[in-house]
Design an enzyme around this catalytic site. Structure first.
Site, PDB file in Angstrom:
ATOM      1  N   HIS A   1       0.919  -1.284   0.067  1.00  0.00           N
ATOM      2  CA  HIS A   1       0.166  -0.393  -0.042  1.00  0.00           C
ATOM      3  C   HIS A   1       0.606   1.662   0.166  1.00  0.00           C
ATOM      4  O   HIS A   1       0.617   2.491  -0.358  1.00  0.00           O
ATOM      5  CB  HIS A   1      -1.094   0.855   1.277  1.00  0.00           C
ATOM      6  CG  HIS A   1      -2.301  -1.021   1.534  1.00  0.00           C
ATOM      7  ND1 HIS A   1      -2.968  -0.956   0.152  1.00  0.00           N
ATOM      8  CD2 HIS A   1      -1.957  -2.071   2.048  1.00  0.00           C
ATOM      9  CE1 HIS A   1      -3.343  -1.937   0.523  1.00  0.00           C
ATOM     10  NE2 HIS A   1      -3.460  -3.035   1.296  1.00  0.00           N
TER      11      HIS A   1
ATOM     12  N   HIS B   1      -9.669  35.153 -45.861  1.00  0.00           N
ATOM     13  CA  HIS B   1      -8.480  35.202 -44.380  1.00  0.00           C
ATOM     14  C   HIS B   1      -7.449  34.619 -44.780  1.00  0.00           C
ATOM     15  O   HIS B   1      -8.070  33.055 -45.578  1.00  0.00           O
ATOM     16  CB  HIS B   1      -9.643  34.747 -43.284  1.00  0.00           C
ATOM     17  CG  HIS B   1      -9.131  34.953 -41.935  1.00  0.00           C
ATOM     18  ND1 HIS B   1      -7.854  33.838 -41.520  1.00  0.00           N
ATOM     19  CD2 HIS B   1      -9.190  36.586 -41.357  1.00  0.00           C
ATOM     20  CE1 HIS B   1      -7.751  34.688 -40.482  1.00  0.00           C
ATOM     21  NE2 HIS B   1      -8.545  35.820 -40.151  1.00  0.00           N
TER      22      HIS B   1
END
Length: 464
Positions: free
Chosen positions: A289, A367
């Site tokens: 753990h 553009h």
């Protein structure tokens, strides 16, 4: 692995004693909304405090993983969390009327069975995977522990254990498909060595442990009269040892490598504390753990480092939440200003929309001729329309409202968007709506890279 988030269809409960505290408790799994994650709630404490299943909330690792937040502590969370990951559940509230989940038989199988009985429900939000894209390594030389994560577009785990024991030789376990967790890993029980047992009792641990919820491995010769002492310790009328197997009370193992499989189970549960489902190959040698949590913290640190550039998942083979017809029924925009092609995720606090950029867009005529770049103002418009769908979702009759963009803050364009790009826009509420006004954050991604971002203020106005 699932692409959509999941919860359960109804609440379901299990009851039993906690392994370490010895306290009886009922644990109830409840459905939760998208992006909720895993949360515990101590309903027996004043104010019923919430504890997030987060690695930063780990406060104790004495033979289990313990969380604490808001004055509430939850012991031994790993088996319950492993069951959620194993069933690919994303959003669950776990209510407890005691300090520790029931240990049941020492595995996750009883939780799996209860959750399956509750039924699984898919949610309108994509799973927020963290795909580990670099080598992550943890090493503890003193205990000869190593855990590593390698890049993989899946979740696979391999575990090796070696206790230098005459009873347990080196064992390996693997899980190459998370869908097999329930059938191959979930019923593997926790275990303890006989030489540890008395020490754990003296440390005020395993108060709820007995021979029905843990495997006791007899790794040394048992002295005369010691079996009677162990029977008293475990509150049993009699205990015995099969010398061939070395297991107290002749308990049958589910698998020859059940211990390694249980360590894999623990690893799955502990890694759930990173807060998101993982994609990686995990390799672990002698994990425990403390090592699991230290490794999880490394993963969370990497996750936070990469957070700004984490694009929502998009699978074009999956049906959208809204197609362009449904979007047109909600938003007033029409050609050439209907910017969003589909909505792929929508919940109470966030939305994800898709914009496919093609050379046929009318604005490319003037553009940057010869070097077509999507105007930043139209990227922002696309983001705003995506957010407009989220704003409209807050009312039961969206057809009677207009969503208006009334403010823009902290707008940035990170790179050019060009024909052939697919822009994934994610918008989420920053604050709750007040008097029809709400603030959202928005980000646009192309091929996993952040291309634009802004904070937007929107107004929801009823049609006259």
């Amino acid at each position: 692995m699932n692409t959509k988030q999941q919860t359960i269809q109804k609440a379901v409960s299990v009851s039993g004693v906690g392994l370490h505290t010895g306290v009886m408790a009922t644990m109830t799994f409840l459905p939760a909304p998208a992006h909720h994650g895993y949360k515990f709630q101590r309903v027996d404490l004043p104010g019923q405090p919430i504890v997030d299943a987060d690695v930063d909330n780990v406060v104790d690792l004495s033979r289990g993983t313990t969380l604490e937040q808001n004055g509430a502590r939850i012991h031994t969370v790993e088996h319950a969390l492993a069951s959620l990951v194993g069933l690919q559940l994303d959003n669950i509230l776990i209510q407890l009327d005691g300090p520790e989940p029931p240990i049941m038989d020492g595995s996750s199988i009883k939780f799996i069975e209860a959750l399956q009985d509750a039924g699984i429900e898919e949610q309108n939000a994509y799973r927020n995977y963290f795909e580990i894209n670099e080598y992550v390594h943890y090493k503890n030389p003193e205990k000869d522990i190593e855990i590593a994560a390698l890049p993989l577009s899946d979740y696979r785990l391999t575990v090796m254990v070696d206790y230098n024991s005459r009873v347990i030789t080196s064992q390996h376990a693997f899980l190459n498909d998370i869908n097999l967790f329930s059938s191959q890993i979930a019923n593997c029980r926790t275990f303890v060595f006989l030489h540890e047992l008395e020490m754990l009792y003296k440390q005020n641990l395993i108060k709820g442990g007995d021979l029905t919820n843990a495997i006791v491995i007899v790794d040394r010769d048992v002295r005369e009269g010691e079996l009677d002492y162990l029977a008293d310790l475990l509150n049993k009328p009699k205990v015995s040892v099969n010398k061939k197997e070395g297991i107290l009370n002749n308990l049958d193992l589910h698998y020859p490598n059940e211990m390694a499989r249980h360590k894999l189970l623990d690893l799955v549960g502990d890694l759930a504390l990173v807060g998101r489902p993982i994609k990686a190959q995990i390799l672990a040698a002698r994990p425990g753990h403390a090592a699991n949590v230290a490794f999880a913290k490394k993963i969370k640190k990497l996750m936070q480092k990469n957070a700004a550039n984490t694009s929502p998942a998009y699978d074009p083979t999956q049906p959208p939440v809204y197609d362009f017809h449904k979007i047109a029924s909600l938003l007033p925009h029409r050609y050439p200003f209907q910017m969003i092609d589909k909505i792929i995720a929508l919940d109470e606090s966030s939305v994800v929309g898709i914009k496919n950029v093609t050379m046929n867009e009318q604005y490319f005529m003037g553009h940057f001729p010869g070097n077509p770049v999507m105007p930043g103002v139209l990227q922002l418009e696309s983001m705003a329309q995506t957010g407009g769908i989220l704003v409209l979702s807050t009312v039961p009759d969206p057809e009677n409202y207009w969503p208006y963009l009334i403010g823009i803050e902290n707008c940035r364009f990170r790179r050019n968007v060009v024909p052939g790009d697919t822009v994934i826009f994610r918008c989420e509420f920053i604050s709750p709506m007040k008097r029809g006004i709400v603030k959202m954050s928005g980000r646009g991604y192309v091929a996993g890279q952040l291309v634009c971002e802004a904070e937007m203020i929107a107004s929801l106005v009823k049609k006259k």
